[in-house]
Write a protein that holds these residues in place. Structure first.
Motif, PDB file in Angstrom:
ATOM      1  N   GLU A  21      -7.290   6.880   0.870  1.00  9.08           N
ATOM      2  CA  GLU A  21      -8.450   5.997   0.731  1.00  9.08           C
ATOM      3  C   GLU A  21      -8.027   4.528   0.698  1.00  9.08           C
ATOM      4  OE1 GLU A  21     -11.477   7.026   0.990  1.00  9.08           O
ATOM      5  OE2 GLU A  21     -10.994   9.164   0.945  1.00  9.08           O
ATOM      6  N   GLU A  22      -7.008   4.239  -0.088  1.00 13.50           N
ATOM      7  CA  GLU A  22      -6.521   2.860  -0.198  1.00 13.50           C
ATOM      8  C   GLU A  22      -6.014   2.366   1.155  1.00 13.50           C
ATOM      9  OE1 GLU A  22      -3.189   0.465  -2.862  1.00 13.50           O
ATOM     10  OE2 GLU A  22      -2.617   2.372  -1.947  1.00 13.50           O
ATOM     11  N   LEU A  23      -5.219   3.195   1.824  1.00 15.93           N
ATOM     12  CA  LEU A  23      -4.641   2.796   3.104  1.00 15.93           C
ATOM     13  C   LEU A  23      -5.732   2.587   4.150  1.00 15.93           C
ATOM     14  CD1 LEU A  23      -2.078   2.186   4.688  1.00 15.93           C
ATOM     15  CD2 LEU A  23      -1.893   4.631   5.217  1.00 15.93           C
TER      16      LEU A  23
ATOM     17  N   GLN B 155      -8.733   1.546   3.682  1.00 16.83           N
ATOM     18  CA  GLN B 155      -9.377   0.252   3.413  1.00 16.83           C
ATOM     19  C   GLN B 155      -8.530  -0.905   3.933  1.00 16.83           C
ATOM     20  OE1 GLN B 155     -10.233   0.165  -0.783  1.00 16.83           O
ATOM     21  NE2 GLN B 155     -11.844   1.707  -0.649  1.00 16.83           N
ATOM     22  N   VAL B 156      -7.210  -0.771   3.764  1.00 13.26           N
ATOM     23  CA  VAL B 156      -6.297  -1.826   4.223  1.00 13.26           C
ATOM     24  C   VAL B 156      -6.299  -1.912   5.760  1.00 13.26           C
ATOM     25  CG1 VAL B 156      -3.848  -2.470   4.351  1.00 13.26           C
ATOM     26  CG2 VAL B 156      -4.821  -1.718   2.179  1.00 13.26           C
TER      27      VAL B 156
ATOM     28  N   ASN C 115      -1.781   7.370  -0.378  1.00 17.35           N
ATOM     29  CA  ASN C 115      -3.118   7.143  -0.927  1.00 17.35           C
ATOM     30  C   ASN C 115      -4.036   6.855   0.261  1.00 17.35           C
ATOM     31  OD1 ASN C 115      -5.494   6.073  -2.032  1.00 17.35           O
ATOM     32  ND2 ASN C 115      -4.415   5.215  -3.798  1.00 17.35           N
TER      33      ASN C 115
ATOM     34  N   ALA D 184      -5.747   8.328   7.338  1.00 15.78           N
ATOM     35  CA  ALA D 184      -6.208   6.996   6.940  1.00 15.78           C
ATOM     36  C   ALA D 184      -6.659   6.184   8.145  1.00 15.78           C
ATOM     37  CB  ALA D 184      -5.099   6.258   6.186  1.00 15.78           C
TER      38      ALA D 184
ATOM     39  N   ALA E  13       0.847  -1.193   0.000  1.00 15.41           N
ATOM     40  CA  ALA E  13       0.000   0.000   0.000  1.00 15.41           C
ATOM     41  C   ALA E  13       0.877   1.236   0.000  1.00 15.41           C
ATOM     42  CB  ALA E  13      -0.926   0.008   1.211  1.00 15.41           C
ATOM     43  N   ASP E  14       0.351   2.303  -0.576  1.00 17.40           N
ATOM     44  CA  ASP E  14       1.036   3.591  -0.629  1.00 17.40           C
ATOM     45  C   ASP E  14       0.486   4.460   0.498  1.00 17.40           C
ATOM     46  OD1 ASP E  14       2.020   6.105  -1.162  1.00 17.40           O
ATOM     47  OD2 ASP E  14       1.211   6.247  -3.191  1.00 17.40           O
TER      48      ASP E  14
ATOM     49  N   SER F  48     -10.380   4.727   8.714  1.00 18.49           N
ATOM     50  CA  SER F  48     -10.520   3.269   8.813  1.00 18.49           C
ATOM     51  C   SER F  48     -11.414   2.851   9.978  1.00 18.49           C
ATOM     52  CB  SER F  48      -9.143   2.615   8.994  1.00 18.49           C
ATOM     53  OG  SER F  48      -8.674   2.810  10.324  1.00 18.49           O
TER      54      SER F  48
END
Length: 217
Positions: A56-58, A60-61, A54, A95, A50-51, A99
């Motif tokens: 939104e991506e992080l 979610q992770v 980012n 993030a 993961a970046d 989350s």
């Protein structure tokens, strides 16, 4: 007890040891790195790429974990270290909030610790090569103190916590809040393995919620 823990920067000098310590204590670890293929395979470790920038991506992770331990480092030789560390740290904090995870432990530098009322990073003898990163970590500490959403803890390692202090896990250390912990020889030193012990102990004991702390022998 927090059973599912995400570690950001899982392949770094500190992150690798934190993943190891958590795994050895029986946690389910989500090991997050730019390149997850570098994460050492273990039964209870799930490697994810993961970046950190980012959000939104992080987020979610990170979702679904009981806690996040952040060992992100923007790279000591990075010419844009100050900005990259600060921006990365802010994005990680955002993030974690998105989350839904409440417990957040983040690792900064020793430069924000005080001796005689002055922070180490402002001293004339502070090493120039690590000053941008140390200054960024100090400035980030001031920012995270304003966060009333997360149950955060900011950890400042001992003054001597570098590759030369690797290899020893004593499992014992002493803590302080704003000033370095010195041993009988006047040194503030802690192996990276025992940094990991201190971080996972804090996860379990919650002694320093919404505080900064440091540890050394």
């Amino acid at each position: 007890m927090n059973k599912k823990v995400a570690v950001i920067g899982a392949t770094g000098f500190v992150g690798k040891q934190v993943v190891n310590e958590l795994a050895n204590r029986g946690y389910a670890v989500k090991a997050i790195a730019r390149d997850s293929s570098k994460v050492e395979a273990k039964d209870n470790v799930n490697a994810v790429s993961a970046d950190v920038n980012n959000v939104e991506e992080l987020a979610q992770v990170l979702a679904g974990n009981d806690a996040v331990i952040n060992t992100f480092n923007a790279g000591w030789t990075n010419p844009n270290l100050y900005n990259d560390f600060l921006n990365g740290s802010r994005n990680i904090e955002s993030a974690v909030e998105k989350s839904g995870v409440k417990r957040f432990i983040t690792v900064g530098g020793a430069g924000s610790l005080f001796i005689d009322g002055n922070q180490l990073v402002d001293g004339p003898d502070f090493p120039a090569d690590i000053k941008p990163g140390a200054t960024a970590a100090r400035d980030y500490l001031n920012e995270i103190k304003e966060n009333d959403t997360l149950d955060w803890t900011f950890f400042s390692p001992a003054i001597e916590m570098h590759p030369g202090t690797a290899g020893v896990r004593k499992g014992t250390y002493r803590t302080a809040l704003e000033n370095p912990v010195f041993d009988a020889d006047g040194r503030s030193i802690l192996s990276v393995e025992d940094v990991a012990v201190a971080l996972v102990d804090e996860l379990e004991q919650n002694n320093f919620v919404k505080q900064r702390f440091t540890a050394a022998y």
